[in-house]
Enzyme design. Structure first.
Site, PDB file in Angstrom:
ATOM      1  N   LYS A   1      48.193 110.301 -31.013  1.00  0.00           N
ATOM      2  CA  LYS A   1      47.388 109.426 -30.121  1.00  0.00           C
ATOM      3  C   LYS A   1      46.110 109.274 -30.730  1.00  0.00           C
ATOM      4  O   LYS A   1      45.359 110.481 -31.124  1.00  0.00           O
ATOM      5  CB  LYS A   1      47.239 109.524 -28.758  1.00  0.00           C
ATOM      6  CG  LYS A   1      47.206 108.044 -27.905  1.00  0.00           C
ATOM      7  CD  LYS A   1      48.432 107.096 -27.812  1.00  0.00           C
ATOM      8  CE  LYS A   1      48.065 105.946 -27.208  1.00  0.00           C
ATOM      9  NZ  LYS A   1      49.455 105.278 -26.926  1.00  0.00           N
ATOM     10  N   ASP A   8      47.431 100.175 -28.801  1.00  0.00           N
ATOM     11  CA  ASP A   8      47.435 100.309 -27.527  1.00  0.00           C
ATOM     12  C   ASP A   8      46.424  99.799 -26.533  1.00  0.00           C
ATOM     13  O   ASP A   8      45.760  98.722 -27.110  1.00  0.00           O
ATOM     14  CB  ASP A   8      47.060 101.841 -27.348  1.00  0.00           C
ATOM     15  CG  ASP A   8      47.695 102.621 -26.175  1.00  0.00           C
ATOM     16  OD1 ASP A   8      48.831 102.828 -25.694  1.00  0.00           O
ATOM     17  OD2 ASP A   8      46.795 102.755 -25.094  1.00  0.00           O
TER      18      ASP A   8
END
Ligand code: NDP
Ligand code: 2IT
Length: 444
Positions: A124, A164
């Site tokens: 991430k 995201d």
């Protein structure tokens, strides 16, 4: 170290990282049984190695805003685990982003990606840059500045970023453009790209549609029809809007949507025309959900989340810890019988406990929202083949993957009393694949 020793040790070493510790504790709490059946895991200190990211890149990004002012932000990429495939996971741009939040997301992503049936490790990235109110040129300059540092650490077979919160097709396009320029290659080292340059059809829809497919699988176990059911959705971004779109096509009623300022409440369910308005409001004008209430004269709950609105099903699709213990009590008291998480870790541990105690259908994000990264995996496959599949083909595969994830949850999560604990099922299934891969590859 055994699992509880690992947790105490991580708490001592990373005291300022509550979200990361929360995610680790939730997973380790539910894998204890299988862990104890494999003494070799302890010998290889597998759990500690699996909880601590392989590496963390953390750097300052400088960029110039439209007024000529020089601005700085903190930026990150967490490469958590690549035992089963290249690091893979989204990029989040939001003012709240910090190391703890990205470490929790990269940890979760590792188990989620393991569940997808595809070969992807977990990662991430992101920044505390807030896209809110920024011009298109400012967004572009920031994306370029972020990638001018990160590009040397990512690659099609190394680490593949995607979107995201705060990162959609526009931001991916700018980041991918800069990456291509720096790396001098065109191998698709991002997913969620535009259709014209290697993006997959159905990637924008995938997380929301995938969550609805997962929900349908859960409802089927209890013989419940989705038609006419009242669904409370939080958020009004990518995941929330495509969740709503699929639900409307199935005859369900979407009674709420929200943003960080408030919730719109439409007890009779929003129409397709109203949903189109939200798509345009959010993607073209980048406006606020309050403007929907102004346009259609519906109830607007300023500063409130949707969970006080009576519903049959809740699909949190905004952010972490957005349903707390009190919200869970309210949902249950109002008769909510299913919660399927579009967001990552939207329910606090207290809320999760209450849902499971109440024996409702409860799907954790790492299972229910895995459709997004699954279609990212399919985008990587198409890029490798230099081919593009039709929307029907991608959708078929997405449905198949969500069904398979649901099956795995049933296999590992079925309790003696017949109740399926999807948290346990998803955590054990996700963990075992990564654990086996790590054991096979030696101590790294
Ligand atoms: P978007 O940026 O498209 O939308 C985010 C939505 O959530 C916005 O409505 C935003 O409101 C709201 N929101 C964000 N932060 C907060 C907050 N702190 N409090 C209240 N509301 C908030 O993001 P996505 O739809 O892509 O992501 C939503 C969730 O889904 C995230 O948890 C993400 O990790 C998860 N997810 C996303 C996937 C994807 O493919 N995009 C895949 C799997 C999971 P506002 O505009 O006011 O900030
Ligand atoms: O949380 C997630 O799964 C995502 N944001 C999507 C990640 C991806 O690589 O598509």
């Amino acid at each position: 170290m055994n699992a509880s020793e690992v947790i105490s040790d991580l708490k001592r070493r990373f005291p300022g990282e509550p979200e990361y510790l929360q995610a680790v504790e939730e997973v380790l709490g539910s894998i204890e049984d299988v862990y104890n059946e494999h003494p070799e895991f302890e010998k290889y200190n597998l759990v500690e190695r699996l909880c601590i990211p392989d590496r963390v890149f953390m750097f300052r990004v400088s960029w110039v805003d439209d007024s000529g002012k020089v601005r700085t932000n903190m930026a990150y990429r967490i490469q958590h685990n690549n035992a089963i495939g290249p690091y893979k996971g989204g990029v989040r741009f939001h003012s709240s982003v910090n190391l703890s939040i990205l470490k929790f997301l990269a940890f979760e992503q590792t188990f989620k990606n393991s569940l997808t049936t595809l070969a992807m490790g977990g990662a991430k990235g992101g920044s505390d840059f807030s896209p809110r109110g920024k011009s298109d040129m400012e967004i572009m300059r920031f994306c370029q500045a972020y990638i001018s540092e990160l590009w040397r650490h990512i690659g099609a077979d190394t680490d593949v970023p995607a979107g995201d919160i705060g990162v959609g097709a526009r931001e991916v396009g700018y980041m991918y453009g800069m990456y291509k320029k720096m790396a001098r290659e065109n191998t698709g080292t991002f997913t969620g790209k535009g259709i014209e340059f290697g993006g997959s059809l159905m990637r924008p829809e995938a997380t929301g549609y995938g969550n609805v497919y997962f929900l349908l699988n859960m409802l089927e176990t209890r013989g419940i029809d989705i038609k006419g059911k009242r669904v409370a959705i939080s958020g009004s971004g990518n995941v929330a809007t495509y969740t709503a779109k699929k639900l409307l096509s199935l005859g369900a009623k979407v009674i709420t949507m929200s943003d960080s300022n408030g919730t719109i409440y439409v007890p009779e369910g929003i129409t397709e025309e109203q949903l189109d308005f939200i798509f345009t409001l959010k993607n073209v004008y980048r406006g606020r959900i309050r403007e929907f209430a102004e346009e259609y004269g519906c109830e607007y709950l300023e500063g409130k989340r949707p969970w006080g609105c009576p519903c049959d099903i809740a699909m949190p699709s905004a952010t972490q810890n957005e349903i707390d213990g009190d919200d869970a009590d309210t949902l249950l008291a109002n008769g909510c019988f299913a919660v399927s998480e579009g967001a990552n870790m939207p329910s606090t541990p207290e809320a999760v406990h209450k849902f499971i105690e109440a024996r409702i259908l409860y799907a954790p994000g790492k299972a229910a929202n895995a459709g997004g990264v699954s279609v990212s995996g399919l985008e990587m496959a198409q890029n490798s083949q230099k081919l593009s599949w039709t929307a029907e083909e991608v959708d078929q595969r997405l449905r198949g993957i969500m069904k398979e994830i649901h099956n795995k949850c049933l296999i590992y999560g079925k309790q003696d009393d017949g109740y399926t604990n999807y948290v346990k099922g998803a955590n054990i299934a996700g963990f075992m694949k990564v654990a086996r891969a790590m054991m096979a590859q030696g101590i790294l």
